[in-house]
Design an enzyme around this catalytic site. Sequence first.
Site, mmCIF file in Angstrom:
data_model
loop_
_atom_site.group_PDB
_atom_site.id
_atom_site.type_symbol
_atom_site.label_atom_id
_atom_site.label_comp_id
_atom_site.label_asym_id
_atom_site.label_seq_id
_atom_site.Cartn_x
_atom_site.Cartn_y
_atom_site.Cartn_z
ATOM 1 N N HIS A 194 0.866 -1.187 0.000
ATOM 2 C CA HIS A 194 0.000 0.000 0.000
ATOM 3 C C HIS A 194 0.898 1.231 0.000
ATOM 4 C CE1 HIS A 194 1.347 -0.347 4.096
ATOM 5 N NE2 HIS A 194 1.189 0.970 4.158
ATOM 6 N N HIS A 240 5.689 6.377 -0.767
ATOM 7 C CA HIS A 240 6.372 5.135 -1.112
ATOM 8 C C HIS A 240 5.543 3.913 -0.748
ATOM 9 C CE1 HIS A 240 7.296 5.667 3.146
ATOM 10 N NE2 HIS A 240 7.441 4.368 3.219
HETATM 11 P P1 2AM Z 1 6.557 2.311 6.167
HETATM 12 O O1 2AM Z 1 5.959 1.361 5.184
HETATM 13 O O2 2AM Z 1 7.463 3.314 5.566
HETATM 14 O O3 2AM Z 1 7.141 1.617 7.365
HETATM 15 C C1 2AM Z 1 1.484 1.018 8.508
HETATM 16 O O4 2AM Z 1 2.450 0.713 9.462
HETATM 17 C C2 2AM Z 1 1.991 2.102 7.597
HETATM 18 O O5 2AM Z 1 2.246 3.274 8.366
HETATM 19 C C3 2AM Z 1 3.279 1.774 6.865
HETATM 20 O O6 2AM Z 1 3.147 2.185 5.531
HETATM 21 C C4 2AM Z 1 4.333 2.574 7.567
HETATM 22 O O7 2AM Z 1 5.295 3.142 6.728
HETATM 23 C C5 2AM Z 1 3.560 3.717 8.152
HETATM 24 N N1 2AM Z 1 4.167 4.113 9.411
HETATM 25 C C6 2AM Z 1 4.383 3.336 10.484
HETATM 26 N N2 2AM Z 1 4.937 4.045 11.489
HETATM 27 C C7 2AM Z 1 5.054 5.308 11.030
HETATM 28 C C8 2AM Z 1 5.532 6.535 11.585
HETATM 29 N N3 2AM Z 1 5.989 6.603 12.837
HETATM 30 N N4 2AM Z 1 5.516 7.626 10.804
HETATM 31 C C9 2AM Z 1 5.060 7.570 9.548
HETATM 32 N N5 2AM Z 1 4.582 6.458 8.964
HETATM 33 C C10 2AM Z 1 4.579 5.343 9.696
#
Ligand code: 2AM
Length: 179
Positions: free
Chosen positions: A42, A124
């Site tokens: 996603h 991303h």
């Molecule tokens: P990531 O894929 O770059 O880890 C569910 O966890 C989604 O939320 C993921 O796409 C994750 O990004 C994002 N996510 C998790 N922790 C986060 C944070 N502290 N700040 C921003 N995005 C976050």
Amino acid sequence: MATQRLFFALELPDSLQQQLVRWRAENFAEDDGKPVAAANLHLTLAFLGEVSSETSQKLQQLAARIVQPGFTLNLDDAGHWPRPGVVWLGCQRAPRGLLQLASLLRAQAARHGCAQSAQPFHPHITLLRNATQKVALPARGFHWHLEVSHFALFSSTFTQGRTRYRRLARWPLLSSAGA
Ligand code: 2AM
């Protein structure tokens, strides 16, 4: 008070998830990192963290009022962030509609107490996690188009060693024919 870990994101159609998984298998080594399950691929718009049902309801009401045209996502870039251990797929040029939507959702989240990262938003799709060692990225030239017509709110749970995302609600963007 019960809370849920929530985030707003763009869903990928099943067919694209499958294509990306095949491409990932062909272009990365097994020890590059831990592959994200196909159904979990996603693009996050705004991460809310652990929120109460009251905050979730409020943010869903605000999301339902968003009026924005859909947009085309060109997935033609990949990168590696060694510190969080993320290998990602993204866009060389993020569409303005995507940046506007994410910025609005992030501002609404911040106003309702959901701390937002100080880092600039870099749209991303996480392909691999735990990728802390050097990774050879595929040469550019890959390209997927995605017509984005909706955005959604997901919950995230971690049980029995697996991360599961569940879509809680979804809202349409205006059709680009009318934009
Ligand atoms: P990531 O894929 O770059 O880890 C569910 O966890 C989604 O939320 C993921 O796409 C994750 O990004 C994002 N996510 C998790 N922790 C986060 C944070 N502290 N700040 C921003 N995005 C976050």
